[in-house]
Design a protein around this motif. Structure first.
Motif, PDB file in Angstrom:
ATOM      1  N   TYR A 182       0.836  -1.202   0.000  1.00  0.00           N
ATOM      2  CA  TYR A 182       0.000   0.000   0.000  1.00  0.00           C
ATOM      3  C   TYR A 182       0.874   1.256   0.000  1.00  0.00           C
ATOM      4  CZ  TYR A 182      -3.510   3.347   1.713  1.00  0.00           C
ATOM      5  OH  TYR A 182      -4.335   4.434   1.857  1.00  0.00           O
ATOM      6  N   SER A 218       3.060   1.406  -3.414  1.00  0.00           N
ATOM      7  CA  SER A 218       2.310   1.803  -4.612  1.00  0.00           C
ATOM      8  C   SER A 218       1.927   3.273  -4.553  1.00  0.00           C
ATOM      9  CB  SER A 218       1.065   0.927  -4.769  1.00  0.00           C
ATOM     10  OG  SER A 218       0.222   1.034  -3.632  1.00  0.00           O
ATOM     11  N   ARG A 219       1.628   3.778  -3.373  1.00  0.00           N
ATOM     12  CA  ARG A 219       1.296   5.195  -3.233  1.00  0.00           C
ATOM     13  C   ARG A 219       2.504   6.067  -3.576  1.00  0.00           C
ATOM     14  NH1 ARG A 219       1.928   9.148   0.463  1.00  0.00           N
ATOM     15  NH2 ARG A 219       0.284  10.739   0.619  1.00  0.00           N
ATOM     16  N   HIS A 266      -0.023   2.498 -11.008  1.00  0.00           N
ATOM     17  CA  HIS A 266       0.291   2.412  -9.575  1.00  0.00           C
ATOM     18  C   HIS A 266      -0.916   2.800  -8.722  1.00  0.00           C
ATOM     19  CE1 HIS A 266       4.478   1.364  -9.878  1.00  0.00           C
ATOM     20  NE2 HIS A 266       4.757   2.402 -10.671  1.00  0.00           N
ATOM     21  N   GLU A 295      -3.022  -0.275  -8.424  1.00  0.00           N
ATOM     22  CA  GLU A 295      -2.449  -1.196  -7.430  1.00  0.00           C
ATOM     23  C   GLU A 295      -2.685  -0.672  -6.019  1.00  0.00           C
ATOM     24  OE1 GLU A 295       1.646  -1.749  -8.276  1.00  0.00           O
ATOM     25  OE2 GLU A 295       1.316  -3.037 -10.017  1.00  0.00           O
ATOM     26  N   HIS A 296      -2.568   0.652  -5.868  1.00  0.00           N
ATOM     27  CA  HIS A 296      -2.789   1.267  -4.563  1.00  0.00           C
ATOM     28  C   HIS A 296      -4.224   1.045  -4.087  1.00  0.00           C
ATOM     29  CE1 HIS A 296      -3.949   4.767  -2.026  1.00  0.00           C
ATOM     30  NE2 HIS A 296      -2.776   4.534  -1.463  1.00  0.00           N
ATOM     31  N   LYS A 297      -5.176   1.228  -4.992  1.00  0.00           N
ATOM     32  CA  LYS A 297      -6.572   1.050  -4.627  1.00  0.00           C
ATOM     33  C   LYS A 297      -6.887  -0.413  -4.340  1.00  0.00           C
ATOM     34  CE  LYS A 297     -10.501   2.828  -3.752  1.00  0.00           C
ATOM     35  NZ  LYS A 297     -10.610   3.742  -2.590  1.00  0.00           N
ATOM     36  N   CYS A 324      -5.672  -1.274  -1.010  1.00  0.00           N
ATOM     37  CA  CYS A 324      -6.564  -0.687  -0.006  1.00  0.00           C
ATOM     38  C   CYS A 324      -7.811  -1.547   0.191  1.00  0.00           C
ATOM     39  CB  CYS A 324      -6.939   0.732  -0.433  1.00  0.00           C
ATOM     40  SG  CYS A 324      -8.009   1.601   0.750  1.00  0.00           S
TER      41      CYS A 324
END
Length: 414
Positions: free
Chosen positions: A246, A249-250, A268, A271-273, A276
């Motif tokens: 997390y 990726s952020r 990215h 991937e971040h979402k 999450c």
């Protein structure tokens, strides 16, 4: 090995100032002869020195060959009495062989069998060769380490006994071999029991008594609790991995936005979402399992209180207590029984609906707003998690939790 030998040599010279005195060394290194009274002081010298070295360096397992050929080697001069010293220490119960402890997973029968053999004196009549062919453990150190483990568990538990995974038990010890020896010792003393559950994979745990009483027999509820605790640890491990992804990726999305590469930033952000979403799902599962564990602990406490109240009610009846006092006592018992029934509702498996798909572009816009607060460029991370594999793992975990929770057996608590 060499550094430890040198440290032991320095410690010996500090503890025994006349260690290098040739005349005294000759007397100390010679073999025992005559009556015990003739060599008793020589034996006590070596016994006390061995125990001091083990305590000072926290050496859990002693190697007879290492002691003879390295610790006490004075330029090729070896203590001829060392074999007899170790044999006498073994007969006196100062040291035990690793093999004497048995394997903690072997059950109580093997441990009880060894106790019977020791009682009739078979093991104590062993020859020096039989004793020296195995690593040795100073019993005092073993007892101290076992007490430290129980103390550490008592500081985080308020119940008279607790159940932990084997992994947690080994973490409380310095090494796997040490954990095995401590568990064997506690099992032999009736203070612990090994628990195993064979599901899709082997789940191992330990039930430890935290009071002066012996540990109670393992029940089906104990196995259910172990599975839930093991599941929480597994979920926590997955959560830690997702937290890393997390954050990575952020940072990667922010870095890509800062460099003007919106295509990479969008990837990215996706991937971040996803990280999450998976994190939220695992948190729901983790909270659910922890809730069930708390309810079980509260129910166990309530059961004990209820039993005490029933005994009190009987005592009041025998002592001709007033009807009003008895009525109030029975009301309290009924309230506790009602609290126990609420457990069944809490243990019902909960289904979680899939979260609706979020707009990735909206997530990217939010990240674009966050980048304005960034002071410097953050390097992109190469950390990636396969989306399909991660979703499958979370789905499998959810199924296993539902099975574990719905399969709980509470008969042993009621």
């Amino acid at each position: 090995m060499a550094s430890q030998t040198q440290s032991v040599a320095e410690f010996i010279r500090k503890e025994v100032p006349d260690w290098d005195d040739e005349m005294k060394a000759t007397a100390r290194f010679k073999a025992f002869s005559g009556q015990r009274s003739d060599w008793e002081p020589q034996f006590c010298f070596w016994r006390d020195l061995i125990i001091k070295i083990a305590h000072h360096f926290c050496i859990f397992r002693l190697s007879p060959s290492q002691m003879k050929n390295h610790w006490f080697n004075r330029g090729g001069l070896l203590p001829l009495c060392l074999d007899q010293v170790l044999l006498e220490m073994y007969r006196a119960g100062d040291i035990v062989r690793v093999i004497d402890l048995g394997h903690p997973t072997g059950g109580q029968f093997s441990l009880l069998f060894k106790k019977v053999i020791q009682f009739v004196g078979v093991l104590r009549s062993l020859t020096p060769d039989a004793v020296l062919n195995d690593d040795l453990i100073v019993l005092r150190i073993l007892k101290d380490k076992a007490a430290d483990v129980v103390k550490a568990l008592s500081e985080s538990q308020w119940t008279s006994s607790c159940i932990i995974t084997m992994r947690k038990f080994e973490d409380l010890c310095a090494a796997h071999d040490e954990a095995s020896a401590i568990l064997s010792y506690l099992s032999g003393c009736g203070k612990a029991q090994y628990i195993s559950i064979k599901k899709k994979e082997l789940i191992e745990g330990v039930k430890v008594s935290l009071s002066s009483a012996a540990v109670s027999s393992t029940t089906s509820l104990d196995c259910d609790i172990l599975q839930l605790i093991w599941t929480t640890e597994k979920l926590q491990k997955q959560l830690d991995v997702l937290d890393q992804h997390y954050a990575a990726s952020r940072k990667s999305a922010l870095a890509a936005l800062k460099s003007g590469n919106k295509k990479v930033a969008l990837r990215h952000a996706r991937e971040h979402k996803l990280a999450c979403e998976n994190r939220e799902q695992i948190m729901l599962l983790l909270n659910r399992v922890e809730e069930v564990l708390h309810v079980i602990v509260d129910m166990e406490s309530t059961r004990k209180v209820s039993e005490a109240m029933k005994i009190g009610a009987q005592a009041m009846k025998e002592n001709r207590a007033s009807f009003e006092e008895l009525r109030l006592c029975l009301l309290e018992v009924d309230e506790n029984i009602y609290s126990q029934k609420q457990l069944h509702e809490a243990l019902e498996p909960t289904s979680y609906a899939d979260d609706e798909d979020d707009d990735i572009k909206e997530e990217l816009t939010r990240l674009e707003l966050e980048i304005r607060a960034e002071d410097s460029l953050v390097s992109a991370s190469n950390y990636h998690i396969d989306e399909a594999e991660r979703k499958a793992e979370v789905s499998e975990t959810a199924d296993s939790i539902a099975d574990a929770v719905s399969g709980l057996k509470l008969a042993d608590c009621c």
